[in-house]
Design an enzyme around this catalytic site. Structure first.
Site, short mmCIF file in Angstrom:
data_model
loop_
_atom_site.label_atom_id
_atom_site.label_comp_id
_atom_site.label_asym_id
_atom_site.label_seq_id
_atom_site.Cartn_x
_atom_site.Cartn_y
_atom_site.Cartn_z
N LYS A 18 -17.79 -34.69 -51.46
CA LYS A 18 -16.70 -34.39 -52.39
C LYS A 18 -16.47 -32.89 -52.46
CE LYS A 18 -13.47 -35.60 -55.02
NZ LYS A 18 -12.36 -36.15 -54.26
N CYS A 84 -8.62 -33.32 -33.98
CA CYS A 84 -9.75 -32.41 -34.23
C CYS A 84 -9.49 -31.01 -33.67
CB CYS A 84 -11.02 -32.99 -33.64
SG CYS A 84 -11.25 -34.72 -34.07
N CYS A 205 -21.11 -37.73 -36.62
CA CYS A 205 -20.93 -36.61 -37.53
C CYS A 205 -20.46 -37.10 -38.90
CB CYS A 205 -19.91 -35.61 -36.96
SG CYS A 205 -18.26 -36.29 -36.79
#
Lengths: 385, 151
Positions: A18, A84, A205
């Site tokens: 978060k 990406c 990841c």
């Protein structure tokens, strides 16, 4: 074309789970830090390129939202997206402005706030214009198949793949911006829950939120500012080439082609590179990319890792910041974040992560999946101090 | 699925790309269709606007054999939003030199039997269902010996 130098870099932490701030604030913190690092003011920046994935966030005119209330309005601002690679492309465009004489100082920004816009427990995938995505293919699924085929062709094991995660976590433990500071063992990695067989959670990841910014300028500006001269030797962008044939999924054609072109532009070879930040979104990638970039032969990635070739003390240090595997992957921000961290290495400001005598460094980030290609995009930047 | 064909009209469903996935109306086996460039002879799948190699825009349909060999596969345990796990996906290499990626439609308990190199063939199956219950029917792969299977 004029030579282009990096005069300022800045970023946020890599926030796992978060972000404490909004998408725009992530960008503004990064921009503020980069301007401060460069020692210039907001109105000295003559163009701004921002990499962010609106497909994830739903944003509109995101870069302007970041920069205009920082008093940077009135100059060209453009937002670029290629998954990406987005903010690596932004750096490429900013550098082109300076190289071409359009500007003397330009900025690239990368931001992604994934946690604000994605529910956990689902996987990223190409969009549904892609017939393979319609069939349920995910990005973890695509790299899982590369891993399975690599294991089939070269006899690599899950334990071999896990060693990448262990190494990159060890590196991240020295990175104050990573939130992954507990060491990993091969056993933990192999026994983590499956995401897409044969890859586990810890071979993938994490999604994180971050912002990063890179300011580029002419040599004259860099010298006036008195910053250590970090030159962009090559900023290479290429795209996938479509084929329906029996491609070898263990050979990353787009990266091999992009790396070859980047080396030619820079006038160097892999033997001259001291460190690489590669697109290790999944652990198998470091084998695939160390081979495609020419650091070792095809199928020799495991031996290269096991012999220490890709670690401190070896030929080249792969992912000294911890890579995407242990910093996390703020998709649109990752390309710029790699360049920020590489700049600190070249300035000898990387603290406990410092690669000794780091003179030449390379970042690599691919992006997306279009069926019939390795990837949609591959961006490689080579910098030198 | 196959045993429910009498209810097809009552179900909301769409066929994904009937231009390159054919389900014969006479009940014959479904198959994929590649495009052969009339100028350079290159085969493409699926059909394209123009030949990426020679830029000709004239193609002939080239129906594909139904069976091929599995090049590689994965079993996704974390799927796309809206899809159910586990979901097996694989690339099959066909005799005409074309590789196609699609779901491997076997029950979860049979996914452990999937192997690189196994023979799979094209069948029709439900590949996704949206939140309104509309099913998308398209090509899936099933083992040649057990093509009546499926989820």
């Amino acid at each position: 074309m004029r030579d282009v130098y990096i005069i300022g870099v800045g970023m946020t932490d890599y926030y796992y789970r978060k972000s404490p701030m909004s998408d725009v604030s992530l960008g503004q913190v990064a921009v503020y830090n980069a301007l401060k690092d460069a020692g210039i003011k907001n109105k000295q920046v003559q163009s701004v390129y921002t990499g962010e994935m609106p497909g994830l966030s739903g944003s509109i005119c995101f870069g302007q939202q970041v920069a205009i209330t920082l008093g940077m309005g009135g100059v060209p601002m453009m937002n670029v997206e290629s998954a990406c690679s987005s903010s690596a492309l932004a750096v490429n465009l900013a550098a082109k402005d300076v190289a071409a004489g359009v500007t003397d100082i330009s900025m690239a920004v990368g931001v992604q706030n994934i946690s604000a816009h994605r529910t956990s427990g689902t996987a990223f995938s190409p969009d549904l214009n892609n017939p393979e995505a319609m069939q349920g293919l995910t990005m973890p699924g695509l790299y899982s198949m590369r891993a399975r085929r690599y294991m089939e062709n070269f006899g690599a094991t899950s334990e071999d793949i896990a060693l990448i995660c262990v190494k990159n976590r060890r590196h991240a433990m020295n990175n104050p911006r990573s939130q992954f500071h507990d060491p990993l063992t091969v056993e933990q990695v192999v026994n983590a829950r499956s995401i897409s067989e044969p890859l586990t959670l810890l071979m993938s990841c994490p999604n994180v939120d971050a912002g990063a910014a890179v300011i580029v300028a002419t040599k004259e500006k860099a010298m006036q500012l008195g910053t250590k001269l970090i030159r962009i030797l090559a900023s290479e962008v290429t795209s996938g080439i479509f084929t329906n044939g029996f491609r070898d999924m263990t050979w990353m054609e787009i990266t091999a082609r992009g790396a070859k072109e980047a080396y030619e532009i820079a006038g160097i070879g892999p033997e001259d590179i001291d460190m690489v930040e590669c697109h290790d979104a999944f652990a198998i990638n470091e084998f695939l990319y160390s081979e495609a970039m020419g650091f070792c032969g095809h199928g020799e990635g495991v031996e290269f890792l096991r012999s220490g070739g890709s670690d401190y003390g070896g030929k080249v240090v792969f992912s000294p910041r911890g890579g995407l595997l242990s910093c996390g992957h703020p998709t649109g921000a990752s390309g710029a974040a790699q360049i920020v961290e590489m700049t600190w290495q070249l300035r000898n400001e990387a603290g406990a992560m410092q690669v000794p005598d780091c003179k030449t460094a390379m970042t690599h980030v691919t992006g997306g999946g279009v069926y019939g290609t390795n990837n949609s995009v591959c961006t490689i930047n080579i910098l030198s101090s | 699925m196959a045993e429910k064909t009498t209810k097809v009209d009552e179900q909301k469903q769409v066929i994904y790309h009937p231009d390159f996935f054919k389900i014969p109306e006479d009940g014959g086996a479904p198959y994929l269709v590649a495009s052969k460039c009339r100028n350079c002879g290159q085969l493409w799948f699926p059909n394209l606007r123009a030949c990426p190699e020679c830029w000709s825009d004239a193609f002939d349909d080239a129906p594909m054999e139904r069976a091929g060999k599995l090049y590689v596969y994965t079993i996704s345990n974390v799927p796309q939003p809206g899809l159910k796990a586990p979901l097996a996906f694989g690339y099959v290499d066909f005799p005409n030199g074309i590789r196609v990626g699609a779901q491997i439609d076997v029950p979860p308990e049979q996914m452990k039997d999937i192997r690189i190199g196994m023979d799979l063939q094209v069948e029709a199956g439900v590949i996704r269902e949206d939140k309104d219950g509309v099913k998308t029917v398209s090509y899936v792969f099933r083992p040649v010996a057990a093509s009546k299977g499926g989820k």
